[in-house]
Design an enzyme around this catalytic site. Structure first.
Site, PDB file in Angstrom:
ATOM      1  N   ASP A  56       0.840  -1.206   0.000  1.00  0.00           N
ATOM      2  CA  ASP A  56       0.000   0.000   0.000  1.00  0.00           C
ATOM      3  C   ASP A  56       0.866   1.245   0.000  1.00  0.00           C
ATOM      4  OD1 ASP A  56       0.803  -0.638   2.698  1.00  0.00           O
ATOM      5  OD2 ASP A  56      -0.631   0.858   3.414  1.00  0.00           O
ATOM      6  N   ASP A 101       7.785   3.914  -1.666  1.00  0.00           N
ATOM      7  CA  ASP A 101       7.435   3.350  -0.361  1.00  0.00           C
ATOM      8  C   ASP A 101       6.076   2.673  -0.518  1.00  0.00           C
ATOM      9  OD1 ASP A 101       6.912   2.792   2.256  1.00  0.00           O
ATOM     10  OD2 ASP A 101       6.733   4.873   2.892  1.00  0.00           O
ATOM     11  N   GLU A 109       0.356  -1.188   5.638  1.00  0.00           N
ATOM     12  CA  GLU A 109       1.418  -0.722   6.529  1.00  0.00           C
ATOM     13  C   GLU A 109       1.211   0.748   6.858  1.00  0.00           C
ATOM     14  OE1 GLU A 109       5.352   1.081   7.640  1.00  0.00           O
ATOM     15  OE2 GLU A 109       4.039   1.576   5.993  1.00  0.00           O
ATOM     16  N   GLU A 110       0.792   1.510   5.849  1.00  0.00           N
ATOM     17  CA  GLU A 110       0.705   2.965   6.028  1.00  0.00           C
ATOM     18  C   GLU A 110      -0.405   3.365   6.998  1.00  0.00           C
ATOM     19  OE1 GLU A 110       3.009   4.743   5.105  1.00  0.00           O
ATOM     20  OE2 GLU A 110       3.914   3.909   3.295  1.00  0.00           O
ATOM     21  N   ASP A 163      12.041  -1.680   3.154  1.00  0.00           N
ATOM     22  CA  ASP A 163      10.985  -0.662   3.182  1.00  0.00           C
ATOM     23  C   ASP A 163      11.568   0.738   3.372  1.00  0.00           C
ATOM     24  OD1 ASP A 163       8.618   0.675   3.382  1.00  0.00           O
ATOM     25  OD2 ASP A 163       8.048  -0.151   5.331  1.00  0.00           O
TER      26      ASP A 163
END
Ligand SMILES: [Zn+2]
Length: 407
Positions: A83, A142, A176-177, A199
């Protein structure tokens, strides 16, 4: 170019919108992530990985079996998230700038430039090929850079059977975000003894210390009366929250750095009837986090004591902990990455991250997981860029870690 398909892979992934959605109640948070993960799982099968499987939390796991004679090598893993951050991700158009001179501003659009006067780190990229945005979106390096690098490394090993290796596990996951993707990471099913997130992060970064983190919601219930007759009766819920916030030490993201923790007021919304605010608290030390939570609780209590009944209601919960608390006693993964960096002539930068990583959570779920760099900077906005040379180096690092582990 050393890894033929790396750039095409990265650009192909970057163009696909996979922005996660904080407001969603589903797992993964957005169907765009599910679609991208499905596409990736097909690619993993197609390049020749085994046991490609989608877990209930959306993660796609896959395995590169050990070379003949290397079956006893302890399996290790590599993990990235698919994501992208909470910023415009519609119609991402990555731009390639070859042989950057390390001096000039790179024009992204008529109004947006990537300028060394603002971003002095650009001086480090003389001679590099940079991939940027067109100024209207984020790039999504990212963490599409991490995804492209891991897949490229696996593909390289499959194309070079003479490079003997132990069993490798890989994982790509959502959300993750928005801080929840790795909450239920199935370390048992994954099957590695330790792993690395690949990452974000600049060349050389090797991250195994993070913040410990908690979040808080303050709800306030007001008493609404006409201000003309408000004396002694009116309770303004917005002001009650501000009063509590102002009782906290003046430690905020804008005036803390290095190893200092902070309180961060994320939002405050309300009217005369009710109000709600969200805060996050960060500290590198676990007992520091505990103390800060207590200070917030005391501030709320103190404000409530000014009224005949409690106006503020506080709810606090922990988000993740400093993975160094675990890793300091399990340094094998860190030492292996250090050795790989050094063999490749990269100086490791092990400064603690003023944030968290998926690895913070996964480490506490039982699998030590430090973070290695992807070769991207200025994440989460239009100034995001990746260096092709540093992305290649990140693939080198993955392969070197595997080679050293498989010796
Ligand atoms: Zn990331």
């Amino acid at each position: 170019m050393k890894y033929e398909k790396l750039v095409d892979r990265f650009i192909g992934y970057a163009k696909i919108n996979t922005r996660s959605n904080e407001a969603s109640k589903t797992v993964p948070s957005d169907p765009k992530e599910v679609a991208f993960l499905k596409k990736l799982s097909e690619e993993l099968t197609q390049i020749g990985l085994s046991d490609v499987r989608t877990m209930p939390d959306g993660y796609v796991f896959a395995k590169l079996p050990a070379s003949k004679g290397k079956e006893t090598v302890t399996p290790i893993g590599f993990i990235s998230h698919v994501d992208t951050a909470d910023f415009n991700s519609e119609n991402i158009q990555p731009q390639i700038h070859e042989n950057y001179d390390g001096q000039s501003a790179i024009k992204l659009s008529d109004s947006v430039s990537l300028d060394p006067a603002v971003f002095p780190n650009l001086h480090n990229y003389k001679g590099h090929t940079l991939i940027t945005t067109d100024g209207t979106t984020l790039l999504g390096a990212d963490d599409k850079a991490g995804v492209a690098e891991i897949i490229t490394a696996m593909s390289y090993l499959l194309d070079h059977p003479e490079m003997l290796h132990g069993e490798i596990e890989i994982a790509f996951g959502p959300d993750e975000e928005i801080g929840i993707g790795a909450d239920h990471f199935d370390t048992k099913n994954f099957g590695a003894k330790f792993a690395y997130t690949v990452d974000g992060a600049i060349k050389g970064e090797l991250q195994w210390a993070t913040f410990s983190a908690s979040a808080a919601t303050i709800k306030a219930k007001g008493t609404q009366v006409h201000p003309s007759s408000g004396y002694g009766k009116l309770i303004n819920p917005i002001v009650a929250i501000i009063d509590a916030f102002n009782l906290l030490p003046n430690e905020r993201p804008e005036n803390t750095r290095g190893d200092e923790g902070y309180y961060y007021l994320l939002d405050l919304n309300g009217d005369g009837d009710s109000a709600e605010a969200h805060l996050i608290i960060r500290d590198f030390k676990r007992d520091g986090l505990k103390q800060r939570k207590q200070i917030l609780a005391d501030a709320v209590k103190q404000v409530n004591a000014q009224y005949s009944h409690p106006v503020l209601d506080l709810n606090q919960y922990d988000q993740y902990y400093n993975m160094a608390d675990v890793l300091k006693d399990h340094l094998e993964s860190v030492k292996l990455a250090e050795a790989a960096y050094k063999e490749l002539g990269i100086t490791p930068n092990e400064a603690p991250v003023r944030g968290g990583t998926d690895g913070s959570k996964i480490t506490f779920l039982g699998m030590p997981t430090p973070n290695i760099f992807t070769g991207a900077e200025n994440l989460h906005g239009p100034y995001e860029f990746a260096s092709v040379q540093d992305m290649e180096l990140a693939v080198d690092v993955v392969l070197k870690i595997i080679a050293l582990q498989s010796k």
